[in-house]
Enzyme design. Structure first.
Site, PDB file in Angstrom:
ATOM      1  N   ALA A  59       1.156  -1.395  -0.004  1.00 46.90           N
ATOM      2  CA  ALA A  59      -0.264  -0.315  -0.230  1.00 46.90           C
ATOM      3  C   ALA A  59       0.669   1.292  -0.048  1.00 46.90           C
ATOM      4  O   ALA A  59       2.088   1.437   0.173  1.00 46.90           O
ATOM      5  CB  ALA A  59      -0.783   0.218   1.056  1.00 46.90           C
ATOM      6  N   ASP A 101      -9.019   2.027   8.840  1.00 48.35           N
ATOM      7  CA  ASP A 101     -10.016   2.345   9.861  1.00 48.35           C
ATOM      8  C   ASP A 101      -9.916   3.766   9.291  1.00 48.35           C
ATOM      9  O   ASP A 101     -11.514   5.146   8.673  1.00 48.35           O
ATOM     10  CB  ASP A 101      -9.894   2.635  10.897  1.00 48.35           C
ATOM     11  CG  ASP A 101      -8.252   3.670  11.641  1.00 48.35           C
ATOM     12  OD1 ASP A 101      -7.347   2.798  10.090  1.00 48.35           O
ATOM     13  OD2 ASP A 101      -8.229   4.061  12.480  1.00 48.35           O
ATOM     14  N   TYR A 124      -5.585   9.165   1.473  1.00 50.40           N
ATOM     15  CA  TYR A 124      -5.158   8.070   1.718  1.00 50.40           C
ATOM     16  C   TYR A 124      -6.914   6.860   1.752  1.00 50.40           C
ATOM     17  O   TYR A 124      -6.604   5.745   1.464  1.00 50.40           O
ATOM     18  CB  TYR A 124      -4.041   7.794   3.072  1.00 50.40           C
ATOM     19  CG  TYR A 124      -4.218   6.754   3.454  1.00 50.40           C
ATOM     20  CD1 TYR A 124      -3.158   5.930   2.609  1.00 50.40           C
ATOM     21  CD2 TYR A 124      -4.680   6.408   3.924  1.00 50.40           C
ATOM     22  CE1 TYR A 124      -3.208   3.842   3.189  1.00 50.40           C
ATOM     23  CE2 TYR A 124      -4.918   5.111   5.105  1.00 50.40           C
ATOM     24  CZ  TYR A 124      -3.559   3.995   4.347  1.00 50.40           C
ATOM     25  OH  TYR A 124      -4.028   2.745   5.148  1.00 50.40           O
ATOM     26  N   LYS A 128      -8.263   3.852  -0.215  1.00 45.69           N
ATOM     27  CA  LYS A 128      -8.365   2.552   0.175  1.00 45.69           C
ATOM     28  C   LYS A 128      -9.921   2.119  -0.188  1.00 45.69           C
ATOM     29  O   LYS A 128     -10.250   0.833  -0.256  1.00 45.69           O
ATOM     30  CB  LYS A 128      -7.712   2.281   1.647  1.00 45.69           C
ATOM     31  CG  LYS A 128      -6.643   3.050   2.137  1.00 45.69           C
ATOM     32  CD  LYS A 128      -5.799   1.970   1.286  1.00 45.69           C
ATOM     33  CE  LYS A 128      -5.229   0.633   2.157  1.00 45.69           C
ATOM     34  NZ  LYS A 128      -4.803  -0.572   1.947  1.00 45.69           N
ATOM     35  N   TRP A 149      -4.124   1.811  13.245  1.00 44.22           N
ATOM     36  CA  TRP A 149      -3.253   2.409  13.752  1.00 44.22           C
ATOM     37  C   TRP A 149      -1.720   1.363  13.675  1.00 44.22           C
ATOM     38  O   TRP A 149      -1.421   0.520  15.036  1.00 44.22           O
ATOM     39  CB  TRP A 149      -3.236   2.467  15.226  1.00 44.22           C
ATOM     40  CG  TRP A 149      -4.659   3.886  15.275  1.00 44.22           C
ATOM     41  CD1 TRP A 149      -5.159   3.937  13.886  1.00 44.22           C
ATOM     42  CD2 TRP A 149      -4.368   4.797  16.326  1.00 44.22           C
ATOM     43  NE1 TRP A 149      -5.318   5.134  14.588  1.00 44.22           N
ATOM     44  CE2 TRP A 149      -5.577   5.626  15.860  1.00 44.22           C
ATOM     45  CE3 TRP A 149      -3.769   4.960  17.354  1.00 44.22           C
ATOM     46  CZ2 TRP A 149      -5.978   6.741  16.842  1.00 44.22           C
ATOM     47  CZ3 TRP A 149      -4.595   5.518  18.692  1.00 44.22           C
ATOM     48  CH2 TRP A 149      -5.368   6.281  17.740  1.00 44.22           C
TER      49      TRP A 149
END
Length: 293
Positions: A59, A101, A124, A128, A149
């Site tokens: 990624a 998240d 970002y 995603k 995280w």
């Protein structure tokens, strides 16, 4: 099972090289062999390897830099996974992909479930989410695992940054109004392997019954400041510290190019119930990580 693994130099990909060995032959693919910004190299590599399973741990993760390079971030995060999904479908293979998240806007005050509508607030997160939608639209057998995280003992992450700054500075200011769940990269890799183990018996049946979208994070919640506090409470290298003061601040006091969600806690009950997995609280896992460092 022949497993094509991307992102092998990243935090999660590095750990997956070990955990996926229990499932079959792992073929790690680096950027030199498959440039995710170039769809043709993705298709060529997958067609040459002919995997039974693609695990995409690669990624573009520089959240702030993505605001300056939206096209590159979209190519790697959004378009490439869709290409992988198309090639997997063509081969009759399956794909596992990791998301974030940051697909949520942070306006909730309880954990986000897989059924909550996504509303990313930065490039970002948007890239995603684009990958999630692309994979689902292809109709390939898949698992999309959202996590949050991510940290570990290698690469670039919050844990290592805090440990480094503690040796360099007397004072560290850390945001205290963003809430989430710190998640160890090795936990993600180990849970992934555990989830996939039953698929060895009948891959198609496994994905038909249990494929889809899940949240894979540690239990519990904290702020970045709370995360930092735990690091310095349990850090066994405290004698080397220069740090004297850890100061909580607001997001407004720490301006950044990308907007972060204020509350991005992911509810992982669906994963725990579906796969009968008990995931520990983030503090217990962090304690284990620091004790082994």
């Amino acid at each position: 099972m022949k497993i094509l693994l991307t992102g092998v130099t990243g935090q999660v990909g590095w750990e997956l090289q070990r955990t996926l060995m229990t499932l079959g032959e792992v073929i790690p693919v680096g950027r030199e062999q498959m440039n995710l910004a170039q769809p043709d190299t993705i298709r060529q590599t997958i067609r040459e390897i002919k995997p039974n399973l693609i695990v995409n741990a690669a990624a573009y993760t520089a959240v702030d830099q993505a605001e300056l390079e939206p096209d590159l971030a979209m190519a790697i995060n959004g378009i490439a996974p869709g290409v992988m999904a198309e090639e997997a479908k063509h081969l009759g293979a399956a794909i596992v992909h990791y998301s974030t998240d940051y697909v949520f806007d942070g306006t909730k005050s309880t954990g986000y479930t897989e059924n909550d509508p996504a509303n990313p607030q930065n490039i970002y997160g948007k890239t995603k989410l684009a990958a999630e939608e692309a994979i689902a639209s292809v109709g390939v057998d898949h698992l999309i695992l959202r996590t949050s995280w991510v940290y570990g003992l290698r690469g670039k992450n919050f844990l290592l940054t805090m440990q480094r700054l503690a040796k360099e500075r007397e004072e560290i200011r850390v945001v205290d109004d963003q809430i989430g769940a710190p998640t160890w990269s090795r936990l993600i890799a180990e849970v992934t392997a555990q989830i996939l183990l039953p698929s060895l018996q009948n891959t198609a049946d496994f994905f038909a019954r249990k494929g889809g979208l899940y949240h894979l994070t540690s239990n519990g919640k904290t702020s970045w400041y709370g995360f930092a506090q735990e690091i310095f409470t349990y850090d066994l290298q405290q004698n080397e510290r220069k740090l004297q003061r850890l100061i909580p601040i607001t997001s407004e006091e720490y301006p950044s190019a990308a907007t972060r969600p204020a509350y991005s806690l992911l509810d992982n009950i669906k994963l725990s119930h579906t796969f009968k997995i008990v995931i520990p609280d983030w503090q217990k896992i962090l304690d284990l990580v620091l004790a082994s460092s």
